[in-house]
Design a protein around this motif. Structure first.
Motif, mmCIF file in Angstrom:
data_model
loop_
_atom_site.group_PDB
_atom_site.id
_atom_site.type_symbol
_atom_site.label_atom_id
_atom_site.label_comp_id
_atom_site.label_asym_id
_atom_site.label_seq_id
_atom_site.Cartn_x
_atom_site.Cartn_y
_atom_site.Cartn_z
ATOM 1 N N SER A 126 5.176 -39.660 -4.960
ATOM 2 C CA SER A 126 5.439 -38.214 -4.900
ATOM 3 C C SER A 126 5.301 -37.717 -3.464
ATOM 4 N N LEU A 127 4.342 -38.286 -2.711
ATOM 5 C CA LEU A 127 4.225 -37.921 -1.284
ATOM 6 C C LEU A 127 5.491 -38.313 -0.526
ATOM 7 N N ALA A 128 6.070 -39.464 -0.913
ATOM 8 C CA ALA A 128 7.252 -39.989 -0.212
ATOM 9 C C ALA A 128 8.555 -39.441 -0.792
ATOM 10 N N LYS A 129 8.448 -38.556 -1.783
ATOM 11 C CA LYS A 129 9.631 -37.961 -2.454
ATOM 12 C C LYS A 129 10.629 -39.031 -2.891
ATOM 13 N N LEU A 130 10.123 -39.910 -3.730
ATOM 14 C CA LEU A 130 10.887 -41.082 -4.140
ATOM 15 C C LEU A 130 10.759 -41.245 -5.645
ATOM 16 N N ASN A 131 11.878 -41.138 -6.357
ATOM 17 C CA ASN A 131 11.848 -41.369 -7.810
ATOM 18 C C ASN A 131 11.612 -42.841 -8.117
ATOM 19 N N LEU B 51 30.362 -35.141 7.202
ATOM 20 C CA LEU B 51 29.567 -36.150 6.496
ATOM 21 C C LEU B 51 28.717 -35.533 5.381
ATOM 22 N N ALA B 52 28.518 -34.237 5.433
ATOM 23 C CA ALA B 52 27.671 -33.583 4.422
ATOM 24 C C ALA B 52 28.419 -33.470 3.096
ATOM 25 N N PRO B 53 27.705 -33.657 1.970
ATOM 26 C CA PRO B 53 28.374 -33.602 0.672
ATOM 27 C C PRO B 53 28.904 -32.199 0.332
ATOM 28 N N ILE C 233 26.112 -26.356 6.166
ATOM 29 C CA ILE C 233 25.733 -27.306 5.124
ATOM 30 C C ILE C 233 25.021 -26.579 3.987
ATOM 31 N N VAL D 95 22.612 -26.314 0.742
ATOM 32 C CA VAL D 95 21.491 -26.989 0.079
ATOM 33 C C VAL D 95 21.237 -26.330 -1.275
ATOM 34 N N ARG D 96 20.462 -27.035 -2.143
ATOM 35 C CA ARG D 96 20.139 -26.465 -3.457
ATOM 36 C C ARG D 96 19.058 -25.406 -3.300
ATOM 37 N N LYS D 97 18.846 -24.667 -4.385
ATOM 38 C CA LYS D 97 17.843 -23.598 -4.303
ATOM 39 C C LYS D 97 16.442 -24.178 -4.095
ATOM 40 N N ILE D 98 15.656 -23.466 -3.327
ATOM 41 C CA ILE D 98 14.335 -23.963 -2.958
ATOM 42 C C ILE D 98 13.276 -23.440 -3.926
#
Lengths: 491, 96
Positions: free
Chosen positions: B13-18, B81-83, B90, B92-95
């Motif tokens: 969770s610290l590394a933001k990795l599923n 290059l940005a999706p 660019i 981004v999704r809602k924060i």
């Protein structure tokens, strides 16, 4: 002779004499890639149109009077080195469609000299590994035995050179990633001193040890490439200033020395203890004998902290990896999932889905090591031991000119043979990691075979003394032919 | 050195990795193994060693911090290059 088999020295001689053109040379390499790469899988991208265009321009430049050693010479670059307009993936799904908007400094330098970029080579994802099996796009095969790994992480570059797909290739070395595959594939691989060649435009792995360098067919060629890619770079603050650097021709001068009589070479006992296969030991001893005949003196020495190098390396590396890979979130570029609501969710899914198993392993290990309560015990202690290892190695150069060790304790292992045990894979770097931690230059040179698999010897120099190891390696290659042997035809 | 499932979950969770359950179990045993090995460093006396962050002992190359302009093409290539883009920016999704 097939043109693609030439060394840089041979090809540039033919180009200068007007006997061949860069277009012919480039076509020969592209033809060879088409012929064998379906089996070897060394290349991730081949840019045929751009390469032929560059070759044409090189031929025009030569007509206009230019005469450089690398003008019109085709090469391949590891796919963690940025190339403008050509995909740079780091062999990761997270960068599968990434096209760099600029050239790495070393690519820029080669382009200025008129070298011809043929394409990009396979690697362990983000250069994490010693077998090129960790690529998201499948493993590369060793041309000496297709069932075996080419070593890594610059496995694609080593295979491309060994099978004559190019005249030379670029790799990166963080803890052995040029030297290791060079040994497994029977080519010459030079890891320069840290600070000798710019890291600008490399996809960062371990910023305190990453360094780009050449994989070539001869030591002499490694010197020619080094001369082109080394030097200070304002975009990489850790490159050495010009006033401390070698003069332009120093590499070449070092190769002109008449002999290596009186050169003092240290044999660190810790690198020859148990664990080395008998064939490797025997072959290394033959190389030592050959160097003695050339006039080198050998001195037994000890580097007692050698056994801690892999531990230090696998604390510092994941720590830096977890920081360097934090930038990949799929927002500005790279793999990105569609069905998410929040930014948090996007981070977790893009990173969880984009990174491969070894990258994830290193991110978690690095995050753990740097987290509160563990930092002192792991990271701080590792940095301190790193200093001990470095001081011990630098100190030894007061009594010897260079060190000689095996590059690897054994020859290439079978594909799938070690990929379930990460620790075993990490120990592949046992003779290589210390040099990287200390920032020293080292070269791996082919010295023989066991069951038709190449064996490499590592020569380690003091900081910024590339010329000494190049000189010794060059003299060795002048009286031996191991580097000239080629894998049996694949087609 | 045995890590727990909870520790691996917290670190990821610290590394933001599923990570899925299978990954958590594999990493738990592999990382415990690696940490067990690198623990050999605790046997070295480093009291006399000064801390440092790198092994550089030569003069760095420094430069002025000056902005270099990119041409329109380079800007376009990079933003391309940005999706998701909106009016050259660019998305981004809602924060919250």
């Amino acid at each position: 002779m097939d043109l693609n088999k030439y060394t840089i020295k041979e090809a540039s001689g033919k180009l200068k004499a007007g006997e061949i053109s860069s277009v012919e040379l480039t076509k020969a390499c592209l033809g060879r890639i088409k012929e064998v790469d379906e089996k070897l899988k060394a290349c991730l991208t081949v840019c045929e149109v751009e390469a032929l265009d560059m070759a044409k321009r090189a031929d025009e430049r030569r007509k206009n009077g230019e005469n450089g050693d690398l003008l019109g010479i085709p090469f391949l670059a590891k796919d963690n080195i940025m190339t403008r307009g050509i995909k740079t993936t780091a062999a990761s799904r997270i960068l599968e469609n990434y096209i760099a908007p600029f050239d790495a400094t070393i690519i820029k330098k080669l382009k200025i000299r008129g070298a011809v970029l043929l394409g990009k080579t396979n690697l362990d994802e983000f250069a994490h590994g010693a077998s090129t099996e960790n690529s998201a796009f499948g493993p590369t095969h060793n041309p000496w035995d297709l069932k075996r790994v080419p070593g890594g992480s610059s496995g694609g570059s080593a295979v491309a050179v060994a099978s004559d797909m190019c005249i030379f290739a670029l790799g990166t070395d963080t803890g052995g990633s040029i030297r290791h595959p060079a040994a497994y594939c029977g080519v010459t691989g030079l890891k320069p001193s840290y600070g000798r060649s710019s890291r600008f435009g490399l996809i960062a792995m371990t910023s305190s040890t990453d360094v780009p360098g050449p994989l070539t067919k001869t030591v002499e060629d490694a010197g020619i490439v080094m001369e082109a890619i080394s030097g200070p770079d304002k975009k990489d603050a850790t490159t050495i200033k010009q006033d401390n650097s070698f003069s332009e021709n120093e590499y070449k001068q070092s190769l002109k020395k008449e002999n290596i009589k009186g050169t003092r070479i240290g044999l660190p006992m810790e690198y020859f203890e148990a664990g080395i296969s008998e064939d490797v030991r025997k072959t290394i001893n033959e190389a030592i004998q050959k160097l003695k005949e050339l006039g080198a003196e050998f001195i037994d020495i000890s580097l007692p902290h050698t056994k801690y190098a892999v531990s230090v390396y696998y604390i510092i590396t994941p720590a830096e990896v977890s920081s360097n890979l934090a930038r990949f979130d799929g927002i500005r570029y790279g793999f990105s999932v569609e069905q998410v609501e929040t930014l948090q969710e996007l981070y977790f899914k893009n990173r969880g889905g984009g990174f491969g198993a070894e990258a994830k392993r290193r991110i978690i290990l690095g995050t753990y090591i740097l987290s509160s309560g563990h930092f002192d015990a792991y990271y701080k202690q590792a940095q301190k031991v790193r200093i001990k290892i470095t001081e011990e190695m630098i100190d030894i150069f007061n009594s010897v000119d260079c060190l000689l060790t095996p590059t690897s304790p054994h020859t290439a292992f079978l594909l799938g043979g070690q990929d379930k045990d990460p620790l075993k894979m990490y120990l592949e770097d046992v003779f290589l990691a210390g040099v990287s931690l200390a920032g020293l230059p080292a070269i791996s040179i082919p010295v023989g075979f066991s069951n038709n698999l190449p064996i490499g010897v590592q020569l380690i120099g003091n900081k910024f003394n590339e010329n000494k190891i190049l000189n010794i390696g060059h003299h060795y290659q002048m009286v031996t032919d191991h580097h000239l042997k080629k894998p049996k035809p694949l087609v | 050195m045995e890590l727990t499932n909870e520790q691996i979950k917290y670190i990821s969770s610290l590394a933001k990795l599923n990570l899925n359950e299978e990954e958590i179990n594999i990493y738990k045993s592999q990382l415990s193994n690696i940490l067990g090995y690198v623990n050999q460093l605790s046997e070295i006396n480093t009291v006399d060693v000064n801390e440092t962050i790198n092994s550089l002992d030569f003069d760095y190359v420094l430069r002025e911090d000056v902005v270099e302009d990119w041409n329109e093409n380079e800007k376009k290539e990079t933003l391309g290059l940005a999706p998701k883009l909106d009016g050259g920016q660019i998305m981004v999704r809602k924060i919250l």
